[in-house]
Design an enzyme around this catalytic site. Structure first.
Site, PDB file in Angstrom:
ATOM      1  N   VAL A  81     -20.515 -17.518  12.069  1.00  0.00           N
ATOM      2  CA  VAL A  81     -19.152 -17.656  13.513  1.00  0.00           C
ATOM      3  C   VAL A  81     -19.794 -17.451  15.079  1.00  0.00           C
ATOM      4  CG1 VAL A  81     -17.459 -16.440  14.287  1.00  0.00           C
ATOM      5  CG2 VAL A  81     -17.896 -16.259  12.311  1.00  0.00           C
ATOM      6  N   LYS A 126     -29.529 -24.274   7.428  1.00  0.00           N
ATOM      7  CA  LYS A 126     -29.737 -23.049   6.785  1.00  0.00           C
ATOM      8  C   LYS A 126     -30.790 -22.298   5.129  1.00  0.00           C
ATOM      9  CE  LYS A 126     -27.256 -18.595   5.416  1.00  0.00           C
ATOM     10  NZ  LYS A 126     -27.473 -17.627   6.016  1.00  0.00           N
ATOM     11  N   GLY A 138     -30.403 -17.272   9.316  1.00  0.00           N
ATOM     12  CA  GLY A 138     -30.924 -16.240   8.523  1.00  0.00           C
ATOM     13  C   GLY A 138     -30.202 -15.887   7.462  1.00  0.00           C
ATOM     14  N   GLY A 145     -21.340 -10.273  16.987  1.00  0.00           N
ATOM     15  CA  GLY A 145     -20.975 -11.000  15.963  1.00  0.00           C
ATOM     16  C   GLY A 145     -18.906 -11.018  15.705  1.00  0.00           C
ATOM     17  N   SER A 146     -18.490  -9.583  15.955  1.00  0.00           N
ATOM     18  CA  SER A 146     -17.379 -10.044  16.012  1.00  0.00           C
ATOM     19  C   SER A 146     -16.338  -8.978  16.204  1.00  0.00           C
ATOM     20  CB  SER A 146     -16.788  -9.275  14.692  1.00  0.00           C
ATOM     21  OG  SER A 146     -15.291  -9.116  14.345  1.00  0.00           O
ATOM     22  N   GLY A 149     -11.951 -12.382  14.027  1.00  0.00           N
ATOM     23  CA  GLY A 149     -10.505 -13.167  13.712  1.00  0.00           C
ATOM     24  C   GLY A 149     -10.914 -14.836  14.397  1.00  0.00           C
TER      25      GLY A 149
END
Length: 239
Positions: free
Chosen positions: A17, A37, A111, A171-172, A203
């Site tokens: 994300v 990736k 990664g 990250g969240s 979200g």
């Protein structure tokens, strides 16, 4: 900065994300973007992987490249050994990133898991690819209890290898952060000696890709092509 390594303190903490948000913000600023990736694990042959998710969220103009795919959700070297497929070397990753950087303004290398997850039997990791590229490393970290230790260890590993840590992104970020999460905002830069460069809301991918792209710059600080301010965010969420 033509190549940026996106690593983290572990798995399932929001690296994809965050990578998508950086790609969206960079494109909004007029840059061409590729995402690499190196090793995709835990995804079947016909299933979309992390690179495809970046394209879905950040837009079809992102160039997506995946070097190896292993079906079991394990560390890349273990997954490769169990599947009988070839492992990756740091040189493979560096060469692919360099090729992409020849015709893209920004290459994001995402990664698998944390910084020191093994790619091959010799114990090579994403850190070795970062060294070959001379690229900075962004650390993605979770918000809550336990993140200070894992982020400090990741930053220490970067310094021990003489790699440049660009900063830390949460990250969240929860809608209703608990005390530990709010305290961690101020403490993460202290324990890691890296600046806090953003916080992606929990979200963030629930809405449409268009909404994601429009909001992405507001989650990231200027070094990541955004408008987010650590000082303002800390004032919004005092401990």
């Amino acid at each position: 900065m033509s190549v940026l390594i996106v690593s983290g303190t572990g798995t399932e903490i929001g690296k994809t994300v965050v990578t998508s948000a950086i790609a969206a913000a960079a494109q909004a600023g007029g840059l061409s973007v590729a995402v690499l990736k190196p090793a995709q694990t835990g995804v079947g042959p016909q299933e979309p992987g992390d690179a495809a998710e970046v394209v879905r969220l950040a837009g079809p103009s992102v160039t997506a490249v995946e070097l190896a795919r292993y079906p079991e959700p394990l560390a890349p070297d273990t997954a490769a050994r169990r599947s009988g497929l070839a492992t990756l070397s740091p040189a493979d990753v560096a060469q692919a990133a360099e090729r992409l950087s020849a015709d893209h303004d920004l290459v994001l290398v995402e990664g698998a898991g944390g910084l020191l997850v093994r790619f091959d039997e010799a114990g090579h990791t994403l850190a070795d690819a970062a060294r070959l590229l001379g690229a900075p490393v962004l650390v993605v970290a979770p918000a809550g209890l336990g993140t200070l230790n894992s982020t400090a260890l990741t930053a220490e590993a970067l310094r021990a290898r003489e790699l440049t840590g660009l900063g830390v992104v949460v990250g969240s970020w929860p809608a209703a952060p608990d005390l530990a999460s709010r305290c961690n905002l101020a403490d993460l830069p202290k324990v890691s000696d890296l600046p806090l460069l953003g916080a992606v809301p929990h979200g963030a991918t629930a809405g449409s890709p268009a909404d994601f792209r429009a909001a992405a710059p507001s989650w990231l600080a200027e070094p990541l092509y955004g408008t987010w301010s650590a000082r303002s965010f800390l004032a919004t969420w005092p401990a």
